[in-house]
Design an enzyme around this catalytic site. Structure first.
Site, mmCIF file in Angstrom:
data_model
loop_
_atom_site.group_PDB
_atom_site.id
_atom_site.type_symbol
_atom_site.label_atom_id
_atom_site.label_comp_id
_atom_site.label_asym_id
_atom_site.label_seq_id
_atom_site.Cartn_x
_atom_site.Cartn_y
_atom_site.Cartn_z
ATOM 1 N N ASP A 20 29.093 28.055 50.997
ATOM 2 C CA ASP A 20 27.715 28.135 51.501
ATOM 3 C C ASP A 20 27.755 28.653 52.942
ATOM 4 O O ASP A 20 28.361 28.017 53.815
ATOM 5 C CB ASP A 20 27.124 26.711 51.451
ATOM 6 C CG ASP A 20 25.705 26.643 51.975
ATOM 7 O OD1 ASP A 20 25.195 27.645 52.527
ATOM 8 O OD2 ASP A 20 25.100 25.560 51.828
ATOM 9 N N ASN A 34 14.478 40.078 54.241
ATOM 10 C CA ASN A 34 13.593 41.191 53.861
ATOM 11 C C ASN A 34 12.904 41.658 55.134
ATOM 12 O O ASN A 34 12.946 40.979 56.167
ATOM 13 C CB ASN A 34 12.593 40.783 52.770
ATOM 14 C CG ASN A 34 11.654 39.692 53.232
ATOM 15 O OD1 ASN A 34 10.834 39.896 54.118
ATOM 16 N ND2 ASN A 34 11.783 38.512 52.649
ATOM 17 N N ASP A 44 18.441 33.679 52.388
ATOM 18 C CA ASP A 44 17.404 33.676 53.430
ATOM 19 C C ASP A 44 16.725 32.302 53.478
ATOM 20 O O ASP A 44 16.621 31.673 54.554
ATOM 21 C CB ASP A 44 16.388 34.788 53.081
ATOM 22 C CG ASP A 44 15.476 35.163 54.236
ATOM 23 O OD1 ASP A 44 15.643 34.609 55.329
ATOM 24 O OD2 ASP A 44 14.590 36.019 54.023
ATOM 25 N N SER A 131 22.193 42.052 49.082
ATOM 26 C CA SER A 131 21.486 42.809 48.023
ATOM 27 C C SER A 131 21.853 42.446 46.584
ATOM 28 O O SER A 131 21.256 42.983 45.657
ATOM 29 C CB SER A 131 21.679 44.335 48.177
ATOM 30 O OG SER A 131 20.874 44.838 49.223
ATOM 31 N N THR A 132 22.838 41.548 46.383
ATOM 32 C CA THR A 132 23.270 41.326 44.992
ATOM 33 C C THR A 132 22.568 40.146 44.311
ATOM 34 O O THR A 132 22.945 39.756 43.209
ATOM 35 C CB THR A 132 24.799 41.128 44.900
ATOM 36 O OG1 THR A 132 25.157 39.924 45.589
ATOM 37 C CG2 THR A 132 25.544 42.305 45.505
ATOM 38 N N GLY A 133 21.529 39.596 44.959
ATOM 39 C CA GLY A 133 20.746 38.523 44.340
ATOM 40 C C GLY A 133 19.403 39.075 43.915
ATOM 41 O O GLY A 133 19.316 39.913 43.003
HETATM 42 N N1 AR6 Z 1 25.433 31.010 51.076
HETATM 43 C C1 AR6 Z 1 26.017 32.169 50.699
HETATM 44 N N2 AR6 Z 1 25.472 32.986 49.781
HETATM 45 C C2 AR6 Z 1 24.310 32.602 49.200
HETATM 46 C C3 AR6 Z 1 23.634 31.410 49.537
HETATM 47 C C4 AR6 Z 1 24.246 30.594 50.528
HETATM 48 N N3 AR6 Z 1 23.702 29.438 50.932
HETATM 49 N N4 AR6 Z 1 22.503 31.335 48.786
HETATM 50 C C5 AR6 Z 1 22.464 32.432 47.989
HETATM 51 N N5 AR6 Z 1 23.558 33.200 48.234
HETATM 52 P P1 AR6 Z 1 19.838 36.999 47.884
HETATM 53 P P2 AR6 Z 1 19.316 39.872 48.381
HETATM 54 C C6 AR6 Z 1 23.984 34.469 47.635
HETATM 55 O O1 AR6 Z 1 18.894 36.973 46.755
HETATM 56 O O2 AR6 Z 1 19.754 40.223 47.012
HETATM 57 C C7 AR6 Z 1 15.350 36.839 49.679
HETATM 58 O O3 AR6 Z 1 14.214 36.262 49.120
HETATM 59 C C8 AR6 Z 1 23.436 34.854 46.279
HETATM 60 O O4 AR6 Z 1 24.095 34.135 45.244
HETATM 61 O O5 AR6 Z 1 19.829 35.859 48.842
HETATM 62 O O6 AR6 Z 1 19.789 40.694 49.540
HETATM 63 C C9 AR6 Z 1 15.051 37.649 50.936
HETATM 64 O O7 AR6 Z 1 13.958 37.125 51.657
HETATM 65 C C10 AR6 Z 1 23.787 36.347 46.259
HETATM 66 O O8 AR6 Z 1 25.165 36.506 45.888
HETATM 67 O O9 AR6 Z 1 19.659 38.334 48.803
HETATM 68 C C11 AR6 Z 1 14.752 39.009 50.383
HETATM 69 O O10 AR6 Z 1 13.408 39.139 49.972
HETATM 70 C C12 AR6 Z 1 23.636 36.758 47.726
HETATM 71 O O11 AR6 Z 1 23.575 35.533 48.475
HETATM 72 C C13 AR6 Z 1 15.660 39.119 49.185
HETATM 73 O O12 AR6 Z 1 15.889 37.770 48.751
HETATM 74 C C14 AR6 Z 1 22.416 37.601 48.032
HETATM 75 O O13 AR6 Z 1 21.310 37.149 47.276
HETATM 76 C C15 AR6 Z 1 16.991 39.736 49.530
HETATM 77 O O14 AR6 Z 1 17.735 39.877 48.351
#
Ligand code: AR6
Length: 194
Positions: A20, A34, A44, A131-133
């Protein structure tokens, strides 16, 4: 000799961790934000929740000064109650199938975050898998872009920077480990044929 999950580049290194990002005691953690900078889900949401309202206040002040930010950009704020000293908010690309410059935009997102870290004399930075979530960039495609971009940047740095990729789940960690193995294989000295 580096561990399997590490790569040394000059005075710097890259390390992969499964965990985490909000718990990392580093100079800065990077947020996959974002453009509104007003928080969201995923990493985020976790950063704003753990860090408290001070981070959002800094974000609001930045947006008031310069407006929302676009994909490929990064800004820096305080880190509120987090053990990290700063948060670098970076906006990655939304995956649209791969033909709209997503890889170049992802590369830029990592580069801008790293430049901001150097400008602020930070020497330990933790990245999530940007970007991978919610933005749906396939992790097996994003991992090599992320690691190659950081490795290229570190090659140019005399001062050592400690980079960790803090990967939230096993699938993401494994994709980054596979990409790191490929980079290591490509930079090993070629064996001479006798
Ligand atoms: N620690 C490390 N990685 C994490 C954690 C954590 N606590 N929580 C989630 N991840 P995402 P994006 C991972 O969706 O794709 C948001 O709503 C997750 O499993 O957080 O860049 C923003 O406000 C994945 O592998 O980010 C934007 O609107 C990675 O973090 C949008 O999502 C990225 O997933 C950005 O989307």
């Amino acid at each position: 000799m580096d561990q399997e999950n590490e790569l040394t580049i000059r005075a710097s290194f890259i390390k992969l961790i499964q965990g985490d990002i909000t718990t990392q005691e580093v100079d800065a953690i990077v947020n996959a934000a974002n453009g509104s900078l007003m928080g969201g889900g995923g990493v985020d949401g976790a950063i704003h929740k753990a860090g408290g309202p001070a981070i959002l206040e800094d974000c609001k002040a930045l947006v008031e000064m310069q407006g929302p930010i676009s994909a490929g950009m990064a800004v820096i704020t305080s880190a509120g109650n987090l053990p990290a000293r700063h948060v670098i908010h970076a906006v990655g690309p939304i995956w649209m199938g791969g033909t709209l410059g997503e890889a170049e935009m992802l590369r830029l997102t990592y580069e801008e975050s790293l430049k901001l870290a150097v400008e602020n004399e930070l020497s330990s930075i933790a990245f999530p898998s940007i970007s991978t979530g919610a933005y749906r960039y396939p992790v097996e495609k994003a991992a090599p872009v992320a690691l190659e971009t950081v490795a290229e940047f570190l090659k140019e740095q005399k001062k050592g920077i400690k980079i960790s990729f803090v990967l939230f789940n096993e699938e993401t960690y494994n994709a980054y480990q596979a990409a790191l193995n490929k980079i290591k294989a490509s930079i090993l000295p070629k064996k001479k044929h006798s």
